[in-house]
Design a protein around this motif. Structure first.
Motif, PDB file in Angstrom:
ATOM      1  N   VAL A 265       0.991  -1.197  -0.141  1.00  0.00           N
ATOM      2  CA  VAL A 265      -0.646  -0.132  -0.143  1.00  0.00           C
ATOM      3  C   VAL A 265       1.000   1.429   0.048  1.00  0.00           C
ATOM      4  O   VAL A 265       1.529   1.346   0.733  1.00  0.00           O
ATOM      5  CB  VAL A 265      -0.815   0.096   1.505  1.00  0.00           C
ATOM      6  N   GLU A 266       0.648   2.098  -0.478  1.00  0.00           N
ATOM      7  CA  GLU A 266       1.166   3.085  -1.070  1.00  0.00           C
ATOM      8  C   GLU A 266       0.545   5.184  -0.287  1.00  0.00           C
ATOM      9  O   GLU A 266      -1.178   4.651  -0.505  1.00  0.00           O
ATOM     10  CB  GLU A 266       1.537   3.956  -2.206  1.00  0.00           C
ATOM     11  N   ASN A 267       1.323   5.057   0.546  1.00  0.00           N
ATOM     12  CA  ASN A 267       0.285   7.032   1.117  1.00  0.00           C
ATOM     13  C   ASN A 267       0.439   7.692   0.232  1.00  0.00           C
ATOM     14  O   ASN A 267       1.750   7.921  -0.409  1.00  0.00           O
ATOM     15  CB  ASN A 267       0.489   6.857   2.599  1.00  0.00           C
ATOM     16  N   LYS A 268      -0.580   8.751  -0.490  1.00  0.00           N
ATOM     17  CA  LYS A 268      -0.243   9.609  -1.945  1.00  0.00           C
ATOM     18  C   LYS A 268      -0.094  10.690  -0.800  1.00  0.00           C
ATOM     19  O   LYS A 268       0.042  11.690  -1.508  1.00  0.00           O
ATOM     20  CB  LYS A 268      -1.355   9.372  -2.355  1.00  0.00           C
ATOM     21  N   HIS A 269      -0.201  10.762   0.252  1.00  0.00           N
ATOM     22  CA  HIS A 269       0.024  11.978   1.186  1.00  0.00           C
ATOM     23  C   HIS A 269      -1.086  13.245   0.629  1.00  0.00           C
ATOM     24  O   HIS A 269      -0.179  14.529   0.036  1.00  0.00           O
ATOM     25  CB  HIS A 269       1.667  12.378   0.701  1.00  0.00           C
ATOM     26  N   ALA A 270      -2.152  12.805   0.090  1.00  0.00           N
ATOM     27  CA  ALA A 270      -2.742  13.879  -0.005  1.00  0.00           C
ATOM     28  C   ALA A 270      -3.905  13.806   0.393  1.00  0.00           C
ATOM     29  O   ALA A 270      -4.094  13.202   1.267  1.00  0.00           O
ATOM     30  CB  ALA A 270      -3.224  13.507  -1.421  1.00  0.00           C
ATOM     31  N   VAL A 271      -5.291  14.601   0.380  1.00  0.00           N
ATOM     32  CA  VAL A 271      -6.420  14.607   1.187  1.00  0.00           C
ATOM     33  C   VAL A 271      -7.780  14.135  -0.063  1.00  0.00           C
ATOM     34  O   VAL A 271      -7.855  15.534  -0.616  1.00  0.00           O
ATOM     35  CB  VAL A 271      -6.427  15.605   1.766  1.00  0.00           C
ATOM     36  N   ALA A 272      -8.839  13.740  -0.330  1.00  0.00           N
ATOM     37  CA  ALA A 272      -9.450  13.634  -0.871  1.00  0.00           C
ATOM     38  C   ALA A 272     -10.163  14.366  -0.775  1.00  0.00           C
ATOM     39  O   ALA A 272     -11.032  14.630   0.140  1.00  0.00           O
ATOM     40  CB  ALA A 272     -10.365  12.090  -0.355  1.00  0.00           C
ATOM     41  N   VAL A 273     -10.931  15.187  -1.824  1.00  0.00           N
ATOM     42  CA  VAL A 273     -12.138  16.089  -1.824  1.00  0.00           C
ATOM     43  C   VAL A 273     -12.723  16.098  -2.262  1.00  0.00           C
ATOM     44  O   VAL A 273     -12.801  15.716  -3.893  1.00  0.00           O
ATOM     45  CB  VAL A 273     -11.033  18.019  -2.380  1.00  0.00           C
ATOM     46  N   GLU A 274     -14.229  15.895  -2.401  1.00  0.00           N
ATOM     47  CA  GLU A 274     -15.098  16.173  -3.007  1.00  0.00           C
ATOM     48  C   GLU A 274     -15.535  17.336  -3.680  1.00  0.00           C
ATOM     49  O   GLU A 274     -16.319  17.726  -3.234  1.00  0.00           O
ATOM     50  CB  GLU A 274     -16.784  15.137  -2.878  1.00  0.00           C
ATOM     51  N   ALA A 275     -15.924  17.181  -4.969  1.00  0.00           N
ATOM     52  CA  ALA A 275     -15.783  18.249  -5.968  1.00  0.00           C
ATOM     53  C   ALA A 275     -17.205  18.821  -6.012  1.00  0.00           C
ATOM     54  O   ALA A 275     -18.048  19.983  -6.394  1.00  0.00           O
ATOM     55  CB  ALA A 275     -15.377  17.512  -7.768  1.00  0.00           C
ATOM     56  N   LYS A 276     -18.489  17.560  -6.132  1.00  0.00           N
ATOM     57  CA  LYS A 276     -19.616  17.690  -5.883  1.00  0.00           C
ATOM     58  C   LYS A 276     -20.380  18.550  -4.723  1.00  0.00           C
ATOM     59  O   LYS A 276     -20.321  18.401  -3.663  1.00  0.00           O
ATOM     60  CB  LYS A 276     -20.536  16.197  -5.988  1.00  0.00           C
ATOM     61  N   SER A 278     -22.915  19.657  -1.450  1.00  0.00           N
ATOM     62  CA  SER A 278     -23.532  18.929  -0.929  1.00  0.00           C
ATOM     63  C   SER A 278     -23.916  19.773   0.008  1.00  0.00           C
ATOM     64  O   SER A 278     -23.485  20.555   0.756  1.00  0.00           O
ATOM     65  CB  SER A 278     -23.286  17.376  -0.652  1.00  0.00           C
ATOM     66  N   ILE A 279     -25.093  20.188   0.905  1.00  0.00           N
ATOM     67  CA  ILE A 279     -26.019  21.132   1.742  1.00  0.00           C
ATOM     68  C   ILE A 279     -25.749  20.277   3.275  1.00  0.00           C
ATOM     69  O   ILE A 279     -25.926  21.267   3.726  1.00  0.00           O
ATOM     70  CB  ILE A 279     -27.204  21.560   1.673  1.00  0.00           C
ATOM     71  N   LEU A 280     -25.462  19.398   3.013  1.00  0.00           N
ATOM     72  CA  LEU A 280     -25.411  18.759   4.042  1.00  0.00           C
ATOM     73  C   LEU A 280     -23.934  18.054   4.477  1.00  0.00           C
ATOM     74  O   LEU A 280     -23.671  18.247   5.907  1.00  0.00           O
ATOM     75  CB  LEU A 280     -25.966  16.634   3.848  1.00  0.00           C
ATOM     76  N   TYR A 281     -22.567  17.805   4.066  1.00  0.00           N
ATOM     77  CA  TYR A 281     -21.476  17.629   4.017  1.00  0.00           C
ATOM     78  C   TYR A 281     -20.664  19.220   3.337  1.00  0.00           C
ATOM     79  O   TYR A 281     -20.860  19.537   2.579  1.00  0.00           O
ATOM     80  CB  TYR A 281     -21.366  16.519   4.226  1.00  0.00           C
ATOM     81  N   ASP A 282     -19.535  19.384   4.293  1.00  0.00           N
ATOM     82  CA  ASP A 282     -18.428  19.839   3.274  1.00  0.00           C
ATOM     83  C   ASP A 282     -16.927  19.150   2.772  1.00  0.00           C
ATOM     84  O   ASP A 282     -17.798  17.772   2.767  1.00  0.00           O
ATOM     85  CB  ASP A 282     -17.168  20.189   4.783  1.00  0.00           C
ATOM     86  N   PRO A 283     -16.999  19.550   1.683  1.00  0.00           N
ATOM     87  CA  PRO A 283     -16.026  18.888   0.247  1.00  0.00           C
ATOM     88  C   PRO A 283     -15.373  17.542   1.187  1.00  0.00           C
ATOM     89  O   PRO A 283     -14.868  16.691   0.949  1.00  0.00           O
ATOM     90  CB  PRO A 283     -15.346  19.699  -0.153  1.00  0.00           C
ATOM     91  N   PHE A 284     -14.966  17.962   3.029  1.00  0.00           N
ATOM     92  CA  PHE A 284     -13.591  16.937   2.896  1.00  0.00           C
ATOM     93  C   PHE A 284     -14.553  15.673   3.301  1.00  0.00           C
ATOM     94  O   PHE A 284     -13.908  15.181   4.373  1.00  0.00           O
ATOM     95  CB  PHE A 284     -13.145  17.833   4.353  1.00  0.00           C
ATOM     96  N   THR A 285     -15.756  15.508   3.734  1.00  0.00           N
ATOM     97  CA  THR A 285     -16.448  14.672   4.493  1.00  0.00           C
ATOM     98  C   THR A 285     -16.727  13.679   3.245  1.00  0.00           C
ATOM     99  O   THR A 285     -17.980  13.867   1.555  1.00  0.00           O
ATOM    100  CB  THR A 285     -17.885  14.738   4.938  1.00  0.00           C
ATOM    101  N   ILE A 286     -16.309  12.417   2.531  1.00  0.00           N
ATOM    102  CA  ILE A 286     -16.532  11.537   1.342  1.00  0.00           C
ATOM    103  C   ILE A 286     -17.162  10.691   2.095  1.00  0.00           C
ATOM    104  O   ILE A 286     -17.462   9.961   3.345  1.00  0.00           O
ATOM    105  CB  ILE A 286     -15.012  11.280   1.209  1.00  0.00           C
ATOM    106  N   ILE A 287     -18.535  10.831   0.465  1.00  0.00           N
ATOM    107  CA  ILE A 287     -19.571   9.355   1.452  1.00  0.00           C
ATOM    108  C   ILE A 287     -18.674   8.271  -0.106  1.00  0.00           C
ATOM    109  O   ILE A 287     -19.059   8.138  -1.283  1.00  0.00           O
ATOM    110  CB  ILE A 287     -20.622   9.625   0.975  1.00  0.00           C
ATOM    111  N   PRO A 288     -17.842   7.232   0.068  1.00  0.00           N
ATOM    112  CA  PRO A 288     -17.224   6.334  -0.588  1.00  0.00           C
ATOM    113  C   PRO A 288     -17.887   5.106  -1.016  1.00  0.00           C
ATOM    114  O   PRO A 288     -19.149   4.597  -0.406  1.00  0.00           O
ATOM    115  CB  PRO A 288     -15.535   5.914  -0.295  1.00  0.00           C
ATOM    116  N   GLU A 289     -17.743   4.732  -2.131  1.00  0.00           N
ATOM    117  CA  GLU A 289     -18.497   4.030  -3.236  1.00  0.00           C
ATOM    118  C   GLU A 289     -17.981   2.705  -2.430  1.00  0.00           C
ATOM    119  O   GLU A 289     -16.179   2.601  -2.166  1.00  0.00           O
ATOM    120  CB  GLU A 289     -18.861   3.966  -4.664  1.00  0.00           C
ATOM    121  N   TYR A 290     -18.601   1.940  -2.910  1.00  0.00           N
ATOM    122  CA  TYR A 290     -17.623   0.356  -1.873  1.00  0.00           C
ATOM    123  C   TYR A 290     -17.613  -0.981  -3.654  1.00  0.00           C
ATOM    124  O   TYR A 290     -18.013  -0.665  -3.689  1.00  0.00           O
ATOM    125  CB  TYR A 290     -18.859  -0.565  -1.635  1.00  0.00           C
TER     126      TYR A 290
END
Length: 460
Positions: A265-276, A278-290
């Motif tokens: 496993v390699e850590n990419k040293h970044a933070v995932a940002v969701e571009a979509k 949403s009025i419920l969550y900020d861009p740094f709260t991710i709801i990933p797909e399985y």
């Protein structure tokens, strides 16, 4: 004479119809387990996992539900109905209900501080709190009932003798066990005990460790700690790693990165940002797909979502001995913010150096012959007490731990959703109208129709 015969035939026919109805009722009641569930959300239909668990119980199990007069009667009825339903499907299960205030000696015996249901088989005992079985729903006033899952898991844990022990690493600003009490309690129901491990103090990984957990640490491992964990993973040891966050991780996490690389496993040293948006969550709260993996299959089936904050993108790297398969992925619109210093000060704005989505946020690592070796998640927010009951966080945590431990019988049952109960307040005039139409008017109308038919036949 003809009128008398017609009357006699009508009476006999009526008696026959009533007799057939009574016999049919007794026949249906004699069919054990027979029922026809007409409720919208199948409130009285048990899942396959529950019926399999019930079939495996061969010794007596006592289910004791303790309630107080202050409990919501709508909620207590659902719990009682579920307990009675389980008992109906297996004669070895005995369901009883008690008033917690009228049975103080029993409450003290079981160490109950509030309304709960106790499962007991011999010297084994499991307790589930009443309100642990309920959570907020999606709409205003709506709620979810997860009683079937909780009760099934309690029954299953009673009937297995397998116990496991996991050590949770400390000393690197990890999530403390005091902030993961719900996780520890839930794993305890699966006969998995959590215990803190400080390698500075112990100097080695205990022999009775079934796996070691690194949860949310922001500081790097020391050289000796990394060496111990690498040696442990090279053997039969298993690791559960949920990464924390450090804006200087690329420079300061060399030992942790080395451990991940050994696992493929390699850590990419970044933070995932969701571009979509949403009025419920900020861009740094991710709801990933399985991913298409056995670990997440039931979560996908029941649409139980996992939520991650400050998720770190990962990448699978092939090794000679291990394989890593994605279990969590972001959408294609997301990206990985690599400028963490600007992220902390100003927020994120997509740039040329950022990583294009979809991003991998979780990996399941196995040996080449398919045996579980590690779970690596690019985030740990889903594990703490503030977030574990959000959406499917708890289910994902338990499923991933049980998969790593090789427990294939983890219970994942979709909670039953209920709309808010609405109370309508009637005016005195409306109440009088209902009284006269339904209580007095309709019965009187039927009586008059019957009298009219009798008079017509009598004088016809």
């Amino acid at each position: 004479m003809k009128k008398w015969l017609r009357g006699t035939n009508a009476a006999l026919l009526s008696a026959a119809v009533i007799g057939i109805f009574v016999l049919l009722t007794y026949f249906l009641q004699s069919l054990t387990g027979f029922q026809w569930d007409l409720t919208q959300n199948k409130s009285f239909t048990l899942s396959e996992q529950t019926t399999t668990t019930l079939t495996s119980i061969q010794d007596k199990v006592d289910m004791k539900l303790f309630l107080t007069p202050n409990d919501d009667p709508l909620l207590t009825r659902q719990v009682a109905d579920m307990g009675q339903e389980l008992a109906k499907h297996n004669s070895h299960i005995v369901f009883q209900q008690y008033d917690l205030l009228k049975e103080p000696s029993l409450a003290q015996q079981y160490g109950l501080a509030g309304s709960s249901i106790v499962f007991e088989q011999g010297s084994k005992r499991k307790t589930v709190g009443l309100y642990e079985m309920f959570s907020a729903g999606d709409g205003y006033g709506a709620y979810k009932f997860s009683g079937e899952e909780k009760m099934t898991q309690a029954l299953r844990s009673l009937t297995t003798d397998k116990k496991s022990k996991a050590y949770v690493l400390s000393g690197h600003q990890e999530l403390p066990l005091s902030q993961m009490t719900a996780l520890a309690s839930s794993l305890g129901e699966d006969n998995i005990e959590l215990q803190e491990l400080n390698l500075y103090r112990e100097g080695e990984i205990p022999k009775d460790a079934d796996f070691v957990m690194l949860l949310g640490g922001s500081q790097d491992l020391t050289d000796k700690e990394a060496q111990l964990l690498k040696k442990y993973a090279e053997g039969d040891g298993k690791l559960y790693i949920a990464l924390g966050f450090n804006p200087e991780m690329e420079r300061s996490w060399s030992n942790l990165d080395g451990l991940l690389q050994q696992l493929g496993v390699e850590n990419k040293h970044a933070v995932a940002v969701e571009a979509k948006e949403s009025i419920l969550y900020d861009p740094f709260t991710i709801i990933p797909e399985y991913g298409t993996h056995e670990l997440t299959a039931k979560l996908s089936q029941y649409n139980l979502l996992t939520m991650l904050s400050l998720g770190l993108p990962l990448e699978a790297k092939a090794t000679d001995t291990l394989e890593a398969e994605p279990i969590l992925r972001t959408s294609a619109e997301s990206y990985g913010e690599t400028d963490l210093e600007r992220l902390i000060k100003e927020g994120s704005e997509r740039g040329d150096q950022d990583i294009n989505g979809p991003l991998t946020l979780g990996l399941a690592v196995t040996t080449l012959d398919g045996k579980p070796k590690a779970v690596v998640i690019g985030g740990s927010s889903f594990l703490d007490d503030d977030n574990i009951y959000t959406q499917g966080n708890r289910d994902f945590a338990l499923n991933s731990v049980n998969w790593l431990q090789g427990n294939d019988d983890q219970v994942t049952i979709r909670p039953r959703e209920h709309e808010a109960y609405q109370i309508t307040y009637l005016t005195p005039g409306q109440a009088q109208a209902i009284l006269w139409t339904t209580v007095i008017g309709f019965p009187l109308l039927l009586l008059l129709i019957g009298a009219g038919l009798w008079w017509r036949r009598r004088h016809g």
